[in-house]
Structures are given as structure tokens and as C-alpha cells.
Enzyme design. Structure first.
Site, PDB file in Angstrom:
ATOM      1  N   GLU A   1       0.805  -1.235   0.000  1.00 32.16           N
ATOM      2  CA  GLU A   1       0.000   0.000   0.000  1.00 32.16           C
ATOM      3  C   GLU A   1       0.836   1.282   0.000  1.00 32.16           C
ATOM      4  OE1 GLU A   1      -3.144   0.156   2.877  1.00 32.16           O
ATOM      5  OE2 GLU A   1      -4.239  -1.465   1.908  1.00 32.16           O
TER       6      GLU A   1
ATOM      7  N   GLU B   1      -5.992  -8.194   0.723  1.00 31.02           N
ATOM      8  CA  GLU B   1      -6.556  -7.810   2.022  1.00 31.02           C
ATOM      9  C   GLU B   1      -8.012  -7.417   1.850  1.00 31.02           C
ATOM     10  OE1 GLU B   1      -4.712  -4.731   4.357  1.00 31.02           O
ATOM     11  OE2 GLU B   1      -2.688  -5.492   3.966  1.00 31.02           O
TER      12      GLU B   1
HETATM   13  C1  NOJ Z   1      -4.054  -2.005   5.173  1.00 30.63           C
HETATM   14  C2  NOJ Z   1      -2.718  -2.354   5.727  1.00 30.63           C
HETATM   15  O1  NOJ Z   1      -1.940  -3.047   4.796  1.00 30.63           O
HETATM   16  C3  NOJ Z   1      -2.780  -3.101   7.033  1.00 30.63           C
HETATM   17  O2  NOJ Z   1      -1.528  -2.976   7.639  1.00 30.63           O
HETATM   18  C4  NOJ Z   1      -3.895  -2.540   7.891  1.00 30.63           C
HETATM   19  O3  NOJ Z   1      -3.885  -3.066   9.178  1.00 30.63           O
HETATM   20  C5  NOJ Z   1      -5.210  -2.844   7.210  1.00 30.63           C
HETATM   21  N1  NOJ Z   1      -5.227  -2.285   5.866  1.00 30.63           N
HETATM   22  C6  NOJ Z   1      -6.425  -2.334   7.971  1.00 30.63           C
HETATM   23  O4  NOJ Z   1      -6.366  -0.975   8.107  1.00 30.63           O
END
Ligand code: NOJ
Length: 450
Positions: free
Chosen positions: A174, A362
Site C-alpha cells: 500500500e 486484504e
Molecule cells: C491495510 C494495511 O496493509 C494493514 O496494515 C492494515 O492493518 C489494514 N489495511 C487495515 O487498516
């Protein structure tokens, strides 16, 4: 709660090759922040500063995955999850970010990889999930162009050390979130602010993504190489041309800015004029060196955003209307629960030429789970996952490219600026005792994957 509530979803509907997994990140789970020679990361430093994290939480112990990894790997197996995504902590491998190497760090990840393989679970490595070595930040961190070389040297060590057993690699997690929150807004580590920091970090991270991927390709010819992007379905608040234009700018910033250079399209400067300032940092052969032919792109989608035009907001001229203001159902992160967003982003990213494969690396939700009589009845999370899987099925039925789904996340963990308040896990963690309890969602996922 032995028999878990069923839904009409069946694993077979997704096809035999569909990849099922669960995702984590080193800083959010490992703890052991200074054990066995690990150096401090920007997140160790940031969390030690007053007022940065809700309730003053820090991740010095987190879920103690560093010590309890075998137990958690046993739980992954118990949940029938075949793929486990985790990240390597750069300062565990290189305490100051550059050689010398900390052999104890290498040994630790070797233990994780070996434990996964002997449990029949496929390891998926993320090389960078936001925990830059602090010493590199003292030299400017990602705002320093040298960061591309620092990162390349670190990737070399990782692929040499783990590439004999690990085939699935993700280079950077990200980029838009950690550069936006960490280098523009200052609400994530390293807490830097301003457009100059942000744009420099953006360009160097994008160069590093392609450079890292090339190293993996050279060293492990049969590697399955990806990188992950956050993405959000964007809608204008009204059909006024001002809001439509504002939504387009936000869409450019959140969904296009990082992937398009990787796909060889350059930065989308036409639709977001502030990106023209990047030209000051683009030198020599940079534009050619931004792209890489990834085997897969990891998309991470949790919600949608509704956007209205706002001249008060610099550079972007747009404002997000919160879920609370819109009075819609949301999670503990304040993110709207809107499963069709996943279908919409799949459609959007499928429209790019050059994406070979898409994996949802994710998706998940934070809710205020409570442990009662040894059980956690997190039905909202179960439904959240089911409803998002329905959207994937819809996309698949229309022939869209989507080849996997990884839940965020295995256990409740350290959710960055939210600390431990946002519980995302399939497994509940009592952070005082480190006791794990599989939640209803975890039991449902287990049944579904069986
Ligand atoms: C994106 C991130 O990659 C992760 O580290 C985070 O905990 C989750 N989304 C939820 O916010």
C-alpha cells in the site's frame, strides 16, 4: 457455537485454483521490538512519541508472534487456510537498514518459513510493510533517492536467504497509504508532512517497487511476483460537475497514482495537476525504470468513499464525506460497510491492459468484539466476509480477473494509529494474557475452507 451458521457460498464456486489466505504484517504482530539484535524502525520511534497513537498504545509486544509463531501457525492450519501472507521486518534483518546483516533475524524468518512449510501452508512474503529502519529515516528515509539502493540491497538479502523455499513475493504494501499518511499528513510514521516530502517519497517508493521486483525475478526465475495497492470505490456526492471532477481527482490520487507508472503509463498528471511537481525529481531513465511486468497485482479494498468538491482542501480540491455524516453502517475504523465496492474496484482494475492476475490480498473489518463465556460472536465480520465473497463471485461470473482472497487478518493486532482498539482478527487476542480465541468468523471461514 459448534455448528457455524451457513451461507449459500461454497468454496467450489470459486474454482479449484482460487487462492485462499490470510494476511499479516511484521510490526503489527511480532512484538520483540529489540530482541536478538533487531534495530528500531520508524514505527518503534513513532509509537514512543506522545499523542501519536490512540490511548498511547505501542507495539513493543503486539501479539508476541515472535515467540508464539508456532501456536499461530497451528491455528492457521486449524482454520484450513492454505496461504499465509506475512512481512519481513527490514530492521530485524539489517538493524541500521544497511549491512551488516543480523543473522538472528534471518534465522527467525527461516523458522517461520520452515514451520509454515511443514504445516503444509504456503508462505507469501511482503518485503516492505511500512517498518523502515529508523537509521535510514535519519538520512531522509523515502524522501532520499538513495532509498532505492538501500531497499534493493535489502531485497537482495531476502531473496538470497529465503528464495529457495518461498515462491510468492510482494514487494511493497500500500504505497499510497504509507506515503500519504506518513509523509504528507504526518499521522503515520515517520510523521513527516508536506507536498515535497510526499512527492519525493512517492517517486522513490515507485522506483523501489520496480527495482525490488527485478531483483526477485533475476534471483528466483520461477517466483510469483506481485505488489499490493490499496484501492477504494469512489463516488461523487452529487451529479454536479464540480463533485464529479472532485471525485475524479480523488480517484486518481487513491487508485491510479501508484499503479499507472508500474504499468508503464507514467504518473496520471493530466487528471491530478499537482503530480506535475514530480517532474522535479524525475531524472535520467526514471520513467523506464518505474515499470515492471508483475505476475499479479494485490488489491486491498475495504470500503467506498463519497467525495464532494471543496476549494479549501489544497492540491486536491475535494473532501471525503465520512460514513458517520452519511449515516451509513460502518466499522470501528469509521469505514462504510459497502461490499459492492469490491466488485467495482475489480471492474476498474480489470480495465487496465497489462495486469495479468488480480488477488485480493486484504479485505476485512474491525468491530468491537467481546469475549463472552470463551466465545466471540462476531457475526458482523462473518457477514462482511461473506458479502464481499459474493461480490467476487459476481465479478468472476462476469469473467473478470480475480484469482484469490486473503482476509485481513489472522489475529487482532496493532492497527497503526488506532492501536489495539480496532480488532480485525478472525482470532481474538486478549492482549494482557496473549490468549487466542477463534471467533465466529474464523469458525465460519474454517468450515467454508474445509
Ligand atoms: C491495510 C494495511 O496493509 C494493514 O496494515 C492494515 O492493518 C489494514 N489495511 C487495515 O487498516
Amino acid at each position: 457455537m459448534n455448528k457455524v451458521e451457513t451461507s449459500f457460498l461454497h468454496k467450489n464456486q470459486f474454482g479449484d485454483d482460487f487462492l485462499w489466505g490470510v494476511s499479516t504484517a511484521a510490526f503489527q504482530i511480532e512484538g520483540a521490538h529489540d530482541t536478538d539484535g533487531k534495530g528500531p524502525s520508524i514505527w518503534d520511534v513513532f509509537t514512543s512519541q506522545k499523542g501519536k497513537i490512540k490511548n498511547g498504545h505501542h507495539a513493543s509486544n503486539a501479539c508476541d508472534f515472535y515467540n508464539s509463531y508456532q501456536n499461530d501457525i497451528d491455528l492457521i492450519r486449524e482454520l484450513n487456510i492454505p496461504n499465509f501472507r506475512f512481512s519481513i521486518s527490514w530492521p530485524r534483518i539489517m538493524p541500521t537498514g544497511v549491512p551488516p546483516i543480523n543473522q538472528a533475524g534471518i534465522a527467525y524468518y527461516n523458522k517461520i518459513i520452515d514451520a509454515l512449510l511443514s504445516a503444509g501452508i504456503e508462505p507469501w512474503i511482503t518485503l516492505y510493510h511500512w517498518d523502515l529502519p529508523h537509521d535510514l529515516e535519519l538520512k531522509g528515509g523515502w524522501t532520499n533517492r538513495e532509498s532505492v539502493n538501500w531497499f534493493s540491497a535489502y531485497v537482495e538479502i531476502c531473496v538470497q536467504s529465503f528464495g529457495d523455499r518461498v515462491k510468492n513475493w510482494m514487494v511493497i504494501n500500500e504505497p499510497s497509504v504509507f506515503t500519504g499518511a506518513g509523509y504528507f499528513l504526518g499521522i503515520h510514521a515517520p510523521g513527516k508532512k508536506g507536498i515535497t516530502n510526499y512527492l519525493k517519497a512517492m517517486h522513490h517508493v515507485t522506483l523501489a517497487t520496480a527495482a525490488g521486483a527485478k531483483i526477485i525475478r533475476n534471483r528466483i526465475p520461477d517466483a510469483h511476483i506481485g505488489t499490493t495497492f490499496s484501492c477504494t470505490h469512489i463516488e461523487p456526492a452529487t451529479q454536479s460537475s464540480k463533485d464529479i471532477e472532485a471525485a475524479k481527482r480523488v480517484d486518481t490520487l487513491l487508485n491510479r497514482t501508484f499503479i499507472e507508472p508500474i504499468l508503464g503509463m507514467g504518473y496520471p498528471q493530466g487528471d491530478l495537476p499537482v503530480l506535475k511537481k514530480l517532474n522535479a525529481y524525475i531524472v535520467e531513465d526514471d520513467l523506464n525504470n518505474l515499470s515492471f511486468d508483475f505476475d499479479f497485482i494485490g488489491l486491498q479494498c475495504y470500503t467506498r468513499e463519497v467525495v464532494k468538491s471543496s476549494l479549501l482542501i489544497p492540491y486536491i480540491g475535494a473532501e471525503l464525506i465520512s460514513a458517520e455524516k452519511r449515516n451509513v453502517i460502518s466499522t470501528d475504523m469509521g469505514w462504510e460497510v459497502y461490499p459492492p465496492a469490491l466488485y467495482e474496484v475489480l471492474k476498474k482494475f480489470n480495465a487496465y491492459n497489462g495486469i495479468k492476475k488480480i488477488i485480493i490480498t486484504e479485505n476485512g473489518a474491525a468491530f468491537p468484539d467481546t469475549l463472552k463465556n470463551g466465545k466471540v460472536y462476531d457475526i458482523k465480520r462473518t457477514h462482511y466476509i461473506q458479502d464481499h465473497l459474493e461480490q467476487i463471485l459476481k465479478a468472476k461470473k462476469e469473467g473478470l480477473n480475480v484469482d484469490g482472497y486473503f482476509v485481513w487478518t489472522l489475529t487482532d493486532n496493532f492497527e497503526w494509529a488506532e492501536g489495539y482498539n480496532a480488532r480485525f482478527g478472525l482470532i481474538h487476542v486478549d492482549f494482557d494474557t496473549q490468549q487466542r480465541t477463534i471467533k465466529h468468523s474464523g469458525l465460519w471461514f474454517k468450515d467454508f475452507l474445509s
